[in-house]
Write an enzyme that holds these catalytic residues in place. Structure first.
Site, mmCIF file in Angstrom:
data_model
loop_
_atom_site.group_PDB
_atom_site.id
_atom_site.type_symbol
_atom_site.label_atom_id
_atom_site.label_comp_id
_atom_site.label_asym_id
_atom_site.label_seq_id
_atom_site.Cartn_x
_atom_site.Cartn_y
_atom_site.Cartn_z
ATOM 1 N N ASP A 1 -1.465 7.166 16.061
ATOM 2 C CA ASP A 1 -0.337 6.908 15.176
ATOM 3 C C ASP A 1 0.097 5.473 15.435
ATOM 4 O O ASP A 1 0.684 5.159 16.466
ATOM 5 C CB ASP A 1 0.804 7.883 15.473
ATOM 6 C CG ASP A 1 2.009 7.670 14.569
ATOM 7 O OD1 ASP A 1 2.045 6.650 13.834
ATOM 8 O OD2 ASP A 1 2.926 8.518 14.590
ATOM 9 N N ASN B 1 -5.607 -0.923 7.023
ATOM 10 C CA ASN B 1 -5.506 -0.211 5.753
ATOM 11 C C ASN B 1 -4.353 0.787 5.695
ATOM 12 O O ASN B 1 -3.973 1.198 4.601
ATOM 13 C CB ASN B 1 -6.831 0.526 5.488
ATOM 14 C CG ASN B 1 -6.751 1.492 4.328
ATOM 15 O OD1 ASN B 1 -6.616 1.091 3.180
ATOM 16 N ND2 ASN B 1 -6.798 2.782 4.632
ATOM 17 N N TYR C 1 8.774 0.259 -0.520
ATOM 18 C CA TYR C 1 7.339 0.025 -0.329
ATOM 19 C C TYR C 1 6.966 -1.387 -0.768
ATOM 20 O O TYR C 1 6.250 -2.106 -0.060
ATOM 21 C CB TYR C 1 6.567 1.068 -1.132
ATOM 22 C CG TYR C 1 5.073 0.885 -1.161
ATOM 23 C CD1 TYR C 1 4.288 1.205 -0.060
ATOM 24 C CD2 TYR C 1 4.433 0.419 -2.316
ATOM 25 C CE1 TYR C 1 2.900 1.060 -0.102
ATOM 26 C CE2 TYR C 1 3.054 0.274 -2.366
ATOM 27 C CZ TYR C 1 2.291 0.601 -1.250
ATOM 28 O OH TYR C 1 0.929 0.453 -1.297
ATOM 29 N N LYS D 1 5.353 -4.432 1.508
ATOM 30 C CA LYS D 1 4.079 -5.054 1.195
ATOM 31 C C LYS D 1 4.237 -6.556 0.928
ATOM 32 O O LYS D 1 3.335 -7.346 1.245
ATOM 33 C CB LYS D 1 3.426 -4.369 -0.005
ATOM 34 C CG LYS D 1 2.904 -2.963 0.303
ATOM 35 C CD LYS D 1 1.833 -2.969 1.383
ATOM 36 C CE LYS D 1 1.143 -1.630 1.522
ATOM 37 N NZ LYS D 1 0.100 -1.620 2.577
#
Length: 264
Positions: A61, A88, A156, A160
């Site tokens: 994790d 990723n 999100y 990013k």
């Protein structure tokens, strides 16, 4: 049909780590790099259901610093370091609905999963990569980082966008030391995560899955190609970027979005 790159095994002798490599884009990348001759290690938070894995699996994790350190130690002891690192892991964990729907916990969770986990892993693995004076790091970001949709992915998108800035800065620092750093930003991609988002939106909106996808695509500005990407298409781009054919590329963010982002 396999590409010429795969036929010629242009990654033979290389060791690669793909985080989140058990499904979706990560699995497609792991498979593609393996086809090109690389020895591939994959990580995920849970043991995959598939029992006959084609790659070496290490459970980790990456939002937990201790597990990151343990992963790095295991890679160094077993494989002697890396040539290719594909960061990723990531995904939408916070609710939609805009700023008023998001708590401090939502923001912190999104930043941990989509930004800090990558920074933490890079920091743990880079010293050994730097010793080789060569290597490639690919950060898998998202079109949302340059074209956010407030109703669906505000937190999100912010995480990013942070990853994009970090990736660019890291590429500038590491280029003189022989390490290439690149970002790949997929748009809507046919993964279990994306399918779940579409299904949830369909359920809350009273739409079919196809209607829900088309409405989500329209809210993001449309997809001129009219469809999602397949994970294998993203994997093909990543394979090119880590291959010797891309040896002069670093610092760029490659959008693979079917034309969604309307820029020249």
């Amino acid at each position: 049909m396999e590409s010429n790159h795969n036929q010629y095994q242009d990654l033979a002798g290389k060791t690669a780590l793909v985080t989140g490599g058990t499904k979706g884009i990560g699995k497609a990348i792991a498979d593609k790099l393996s086809q090109a001759g690389a020895r591939v290690i994959i990580t995920a938070r849970q043991q995959p259901e598939e029992t006959n894995l084609a790659h070496h699996f290490i459970e980790a994790d990456l939002t937990q610093p201790q597990q990151v350190d343990q992963l790095a130690q295991a890679i160094h002891e077993t494989f002697g370091g890396l040539d290719i690192l594909i960061d990723n892991i990531g995904g939408v964990t916070a609710p939609g609905g805009g700023f008023s729907s998001l708590t401090d916990q939502d923001w912190e969770q999104e930043l941990q999963f989509n930004l800090l986990a990558t920074i933490r892993l890079d920091r743990a693995l880079l010293p050994r990569i730097l010793e080789k004076k060569s290597g490639v790091i690919i950060h898998i970001s998202s079109v949302a980082g340059v074209k956010p949709v407030w109703y669906h992915n505000l937190a999100y998108a912010v995480s990013k966008a942070g990853l994009n800035a970090y990736s660019k800065a890291l590429s500038n620092e590491l280029a003189p030391k022989g390490i290439r750093v690149l970002t790949v930003s997929p748009g809507a991609t046919n993964t279990p995560l994306m399918q779940g988002l579409v299904q949830n939106f369909a359920a809350t909106s009273g739409l079919s899955a196809e209607e829900a996808f088309q409405r989500m695509a329209a809210q993001a500005g449309g997809i001129p190609m009219g469809r999602m990407a397949e994970p294998e298409e993203v994997a093909s781009l990543v394979h090119f970027l880590v291959s010797p054919a891309a040896s002069y590329l670093t610092g760029a963010n490659y959008l693979i979005d079917g034309g969604t982002v309307p820029v020249v």
